[in-house]
Design an enzyme around this catalytic site. Structure first.
Site, short mmCIF file in Angstrom:
data_model
loop_
_atom_site.label_atom_id
_atom_site.label_comp_id
_atom_site.label_asym_id
_atom_site.label_seq_id
_atom_site.Cartn_x
_atom_site.Cartn_y
_atom_site.Cartn_z
N SER A 77 53.35 -20.40 60.66
CA SER A 77 54.81 -20.36 60.73
C SER A 77 55.32 -19.52 61.90
O SER A 77 54.65 -18.57 62.31
CB SER A 77 55.37 -19.78 59.42
OG SER A 77 56.73 -19.45 59.56
N LYS A 87 51.08 -15.29 56.48
CA LYS A 87 50.63 -16.36 57.40
C LYS A 87 49.79 -15.76 58.54
O LYS A 87 48.75 -16.28 58.92
CB LYS A 87 51.84 -17.09 57.97
CG LYS A 87 52.58 -17.94 56.96
CD LYS A 87 51.73 -19.12 56.48
CE LYS A 87 52.50 -20.06 55.56
NZ LYS A 87 51.71 -21.24 55.16
N TYR A 102 56.32 -12.90 53.79
CA TYR A 102 55.84 -14.30 53.91
C TYR A 102 55.18 -14.48 55.28
O TYR A 102 54.06 -14.97 55.39
CB TYR A 102 57.01 -15.27 53.73
CG TYR A 102 56.75 -16.61 54.34
CD1 TYR A 102 57.31 -16.95 55.57
CD2 TYR A 102 55.93 -17.54 53.71
CE1 TYR A 102 57.05 -18.18 56.15
CE2 TYR A 102 55.67 -18.77 54.28
CZ TYR A 102 56.22 -19.08 55.51
OH TYR A 102 55.97 -20.29 56.09
C1 WQD Z 1 68.37 -21.55 58.87
C2 WQD Z 1 69.72 -21.05 59.35
C3 WQD Z 1 70.48 -19.14 58.10
C4 WQD Z 1 70.95 -21.38 54.32
C5 WQD Z 1 62.88 -20.00 57.06
C6 WQD Z 1 61.63 -19.20 57.00
C7 WQD Z 1 60.67 -19.69 58.04
C8 WQD Z 1 60.46 -21.17 57.90
C9 WQD Z 1 61.79 -21.92 57.93
C10 WQD Z 1 58.44 -21.72 56.70
C11 WQD Z 1 69.80 -19.52 59.41
C12 WQD Z 1 71.40 -20.35 57.87
C13 WQD Z 1 70.67 -21.08 55.65
C14 WQD Z 1 72.26 -21.21 53.82
C15 WQD Z 1 72.97 -20.47 55.99
N1 WQD Z 1 59.77 -21.48 56.71
N2 WQD Z 1 71.68 -20.63 56.46
N3 WQD Z 1 73.22 -20.77 54.68
O1 WQD Z 1 65.56 -18.53 57.72
O2 WQD Z 1 65.41 -19.91 59.87
O3 WQD Z 1 63.48 -19.83 58.33
O4 WQD Z 1 62.58 -21.37 56.88
O5 WQD Z 1 57.67 -21.64 57.59
O6 WQD Z 1 59.46 -19.02 57.87
O7 WQD Z 1 61.95 -17.86 57.27
O8 WQD Z 1 65.51 -21.07 57.67
O9 WQD Z 1 66.86 -22.78 56.56
O10 WQD Z 1 66.79 -20.43 55.56
O11 WQD Z 1 68.05 -20.84 57.68
O12 WQD Z 1 73.88 -20.05 56.74
O13 WQD Z 1 72.57 -21.47 52.62
O14 WQD Z 1 70.72 -21.46 58.41
O15 WQD Z 1 71.22 -17.93 58.21
O16 WQD Z 1 70.63 -19.18 60.50
P1 WQD Z 1 65.08 -19.75 58.44
P2 WQD Z 1 66.81 -21.31 56.76
#
Ligand code: WQD
Length: 327
Positions: free
Chosen positions: A117, A145, A141
């Site tokens: 990741s 990894k 997490y």
């Molecule tokens: C994306 C963007 C949030 C939800 C995570 C893991 C990473 C990988 C991918 C596995 C950010 C914003 C999100 C919501 C929001 N997983 N958001 N409201 O945090 O980039 O990465 O998933 O490998 O390891 O950390 O993904 O989809 O949670 O967020 O505003 O209800 O959307 O702040 O900017 P993230 P995400």
């Protein structure tokens, strides 16, 4: 090649199993269905309902199936949860992976493709992020990894298991041919959350901050279509088999989309309103994360073909429609 897919009933796992089978490989899926779905299982791929926390189950499965290759996508992936419940992540992600590695060593598995990741990098020190970027994970997490990548290095040296660690950025979308549409239950990632709002499954969502130094103030991420990810896994096996050299590569598209970009695209594709409230930033969220995928292009000849915003949102919306959950 015979390939065992641990976590092969999951969102990314099932798309990867499909791609490998389409390329003529023989697959068997080992999954505990804690988040994987029976509906994601592919006809023609044997299924074993097992748990990587049971070493004997893993060993007996590999002894019987005798695969040359293993893909390992069986892990918990909620960064936030890993900070409040690290024990769950130590046990499942780390102990589970060691059980799997030991069984691979005991049964002569040659190639190990690992779902790693971008979370291994932690906060971006420069963009786009290449594989030389420092690895300082900011959540447990991401640490699990990175720890498994370290074990892989040792098992390559000591047990000659050649590995490819694929550092995914933000996986999204559904099979462009519509063959897979298993919906994640209680999703936390952006695309499914937005789609649940468009489908009327939830009244609204929260946008975690709009005061970032980005074009519209909301978080920017490198979203990669799950078909592109699956193709990356298939090319990784082919590379390992031809070079017998282990490697680590990013799978991303080197372009970023903001939260509001995704919300607006979902409203356009679905013809529905996505209600949201702007709230405080989520702890640990960087403003922008974008991958440098040049190494995957050079080494594997891989580049994203389905990861444009329209395809990501359209294929996801179609998956919600196909499940009959749109109100
Ligand atoms: C994306 C963007 C949030 C939800 C995570 C893991 C990473 C990988 C991918 C596995 C950010 C914003 C999100 C919501 C929001 N997983 N958001 N409201 O945090 O980039 O990465 O998933 O490998 O390891 O950390 O993904 O989809 O949670 O967020 O505003 O209800 O959307 O702040 O900017 P993230 P995400």
């Amino acid at each position: 090649m015979k390939i065992a897919a641990f976590g092969g009933a999951g969102y990314i796992g099932s798309h990867t199993v499909r791609e490998l089978m389409d390329r003529g490989h023989t697959l068997a899926v080992f999954d505990n269905l804690s988040s994987g779905l029976r509906g994601n299982l592919q006809p023609g791929a044997e299924f074993i309902h097992g748990d990587i926390l049971q070493p004997t189950q893993v060993l007996e499965f590999l002894q019987k199936f005798q695969p040359e290759g293993v893909i390992h996508l069986a892990a918990f992936k909620a960064a936030g949860e890993s900070m409040t419940n690290p024990e769950k992540y130590s046990t499942n992600n780390i102990t589970g992976s060691l059980n799997l590695l030991n069984a691979c060593a005991a049964t002569g598995v040659k190639y190990f493709v690992f779902s790693s990741s971008a979370a291994t990098y932690g906060a971006p020190q420069y963009l786009p992020m290449d594989e030389k970027h420092p690895t300082n994970p900011e959540n447990y997490y991401g640490y699990t990894k990175l720890a498994i990548e370290q074990y892989l290095k040792w098992y390559d040296q000591l047990k000659s298991i050649k590995y490819a660690a694929l550092r995914y950025f933000n996986a999204a979308g559904y099979d462009v041919q519509g063959r897979l549409n298993g919906l994640e239950q209680k999703p936390a990632n952006l695309l499914p959350v937005v789609m649940e709002c468009a489908a009327g499954m939830r009244a609204s969502m929260q946008v975690f901050g709009n005061d970032y130094p980005t074009p519209d103030g909301t978080g920017v991420r490198d979203y990669i279509h799950v078909n592109d990810l699956a193709i990356g896994h298939a090319l990784a096996f082919e590379k390992l088999a031809s070079t017998q050299q282990s490697f680590i590569v990013n799978l991303g598209v080197n372009s970023g989309l903001s939260v509001l970009d995704v919300i607006k695209a979902a409203e356009k594709v679905s013809g529905r309103k996505v209600n949201y409230q702007i709230v405080a930033r989520r702890a640990g969220d960087p403003a922008e994360v974008v991958a440098d995928p040049r190494l995957a292009k050079e080494m594997l000849g891989w580049e994203a073909k389905h990861s444009d915003l329209q395809t990501l949102v359209e294929t996801t919306w179609k998956a919600y429609l196909a499940n009959g959950v749109v109100r």
